[in-house]
Design a protein around this motif. Structure first.
Motif, short mmCIF file in Angstrom:
data_model
loop_
_atom_site.label_atom_id
_atom_site.label_comp_id
_atom_site.label_asym_id
_atom_site.label_seq_id
_atom_site.Cartn_x
_atom_site.Cartn_y
_atom_site.Cartn_z
N ALA A 12 0.82 -1.22 0.00
CA ALA A 12 0.00 0.00 0.00
C ALA A 12 0.85 1.26 0.00
O ALA A 12 0.56 2.21 -0.73
CB ALA A 12 -0.95 -0.01 1.19
N ARG A 13 1.90 1.28 0.80
CA ARG A 13 2.75 2.48 0.87
C ARG A 13 3.35 2.79 -0.50
O ARG A 13 3.40 3.94 -0.92
CB ARG A 13 3.86 2.27 1.90
CG ARG A 13 4.72 3.51 2.11
CD ARG A 13 5.82 3.26 3.15
NE ARG A 13 6.41 4.48 3.61
CZ ARG A 13 7.17 5.28 2.88
NH1 ARG A 13 7.45 4.96 1.63
NH2 ARG A 13 7.68 6.39 3.37
N GLN A 14 3.81 1.76 -1.21
CA GLN A 14 4.40 1.96 -2.54
C GLN A 14 3.34 2.41 -3.54
O GLN A 14 3.59 3.25 -4.39
CB GLN A 14 5.11 0.70 -3.02
CG GLN A 14 5.88 0.91 -4.31
CD GLN A 14 6.95 1.98 -4.17
OE1 GLN A 14 7.77 1.93 -3.27
NE2 GLN A 14 6.95 2.97 -5.07
N VAL A 43 -6.65 2.73 -1.06
CA VAL A 43 -6.47 2.71 0.39
C VAL A 43 -7.37 3.78 0.99
O VAL A 43 -7.85 4.67 0.30
CB VAL A 43 -5.00 2.96 0.81
CG1 VAL A 43 -4.08 1.89 0.25
CG2 VAL A 43 -4.53 4.35 0.40
N ASP A 44 -7.54 3.72 2.29
CA ASP A 44 -8.32 4.72 3.00
C ASP A 44 -7.47 5.98 3.17
O ASP A 44 -6.26 5.89 3.42
CB ASP A 44 -8.73 4.16 4.37
CG ASP A 44 -9.68 5.07 5.09
OD1 ASP A 44 -10.88 5.02 4.77
OD2 ASP A 44 -9.20 5.85 5.94
N VAL A 45 -8.10 7.15 3.05
CA VAL A 45 -7.37 8.41 3.19
C VAL A 45 -6.71 8.52 4.57
O VAL A 45 -5.64 9.12 4.70
CB VAL A 45 -8.26 9.62 2.85
CG1 VAL A 45 -9.30 9.87 3.94
CG2 VAL A 45 -7.42 10.86 2.61
N VAL A 48 -3.29 7.12 4.42
CA VAL A 48 -2.34 8.05 3.80
C VAL A 48 -1.85 9.03 4.85
O VAL A 48 -0.65 9.30 4.97
CB VAL A 48 -2.96 8.78 2.60
CG1 VAL A 48 -1.97 9.78 2.00
CG2 VAL A 48 -3.43 7.79 1.53
N HIS A 49 -2.77 9.58 5.65
CA HIS A 49 -2.40 10.52 6.71
C HIS A 49 -1.47 9.86 7.74
O HIS A 49 -0.47 10.45 8.14
CB HIS A 49 -3.65 11.05 7.43
CG HIS A 49 -4.32 12.16 6.70
ND1 HIS A 49 -3.83 13.44 6.66
CD2 HIS A 49 -5.46 12.18 5.96
CE1 HIS A 49 -4.63 14.20 5.94
NE2 HIS A 49 -5.63 13.47 5.50
N ARG A 50 -1.81 8.65 8.16
CA ARG A 50 -0.97 7.95 9.15
C ARG A 50 0.42 7.67 8.60
O ARG A 50 1.41 7.75 9.31
CB ARG A 50 -1.62 6.64 9.58
CG ARG A 50 -2.72 6.78 10.59
CD ARG A 50 -3.13 5.45 11.21
NE ARG A 50 -3.37 4.37 10.28
CZ ARG A 50 -4.51 4.13 9.63
NH1 ARG A 50 -5.55 4.94 9.80
NH2 ARG A 50 -4.63 3.11 8.82
N THR A 51 0.48 7.33 7.33
CA THR A 51 1.75 6.92 6.73
C THR A 51 2.65 8.10 6.38
O THR A 51 3.86 8.04 6.58
CB THR A 51 1.49 6.07 5.46
OG1 THR A 51 0.62 4.99 5.81
CG2 THR A 51 2.77 5.53 4.88
#
Length: 187
Positions: A12-14, A43-45, A48-51
């Protein structure tokens, strides 16, 4: 904006970074939303914020991923090898397809935004210019800035503006000419 299909096995990060690079390369920073990136990356927004913390944090990491200056300056490396790696990294290949994002595209789309202009300036100094000056010597700061301006300017004219006199030159020939010019300026 459509993106190419994502592979289910891509972490997901990639996926987020890949989508962010493409979006930041095709749209101004102000027009890119984390919600759109999350949707494209499937992915859930909130993830994205957490990552990445914020859109600015994601932009910084996308910029680092796209340029990968750590690979350019990985030691041990000679001055000549830095120039070769840099020319290869800022590929002169043209034309690209619409689903490809060249390293220079993120800069072009974001340099008119005051917030991202500051990020680009800081990242350029920290991740690139300072390292080039350290490699070639502080007494050669002017030459470093001129040589890198030649490289970036050529990439912009060829890849972003499509200047026919540069587009019509075969990739390897242009890459070699830029390397030779940078060597004359810096070595």
């Amino acid at each position: 904006m459509s993106t190419k299909p994502l592979h289910d096995d891509t972490p997901a990060r990639q996926r987020i970074l890949d989508v962010a690079i493409l979006r930041f390369s095709r749209q101004p920073f102000s027009e890119v939303s984390l919600r759109d990136i999350a949707g494209d990356a499937q992915v859930d927004v909130a993830y994205v914020h957490r990552t990445f913390g914020s859109k600015v944090g994601l932009f910084r990491q996308a910029l680092d991923a796209q340029f990968n200056f750590d690979a350019v300056f990985a030691e041990p490396v000679s001055r000549e090898e830095v120039i070769r790696r840099l020319c290869d990294r800022l590929s002169m290949e043209c034309p690209r397809t619409s689903d490809e994002a060249g390293p220079i595209d993120m800069i072009l789309r974001s340099c008119t935004n005051a917030g991202t202009r500051d990020i680009l300036r800081e990242a350029g100094a920290e991740r690139f210019h300072d390292r080039m000056i350290a490699k070639f010597g502080a007494e050669r700061t002017l030459q470093v800035m001129l040589a890198t301006s030649l490289l970036f300017g050529t990439a912009i004219q060829r890849n972003a503006l499509g200047v026919e006199q540069l587009v019509s030159i075969p990739d390897e020939e242009l890459r070699g000419a830029i390397r030779d010019a940078m060597m004359r300026i810096l070595i």
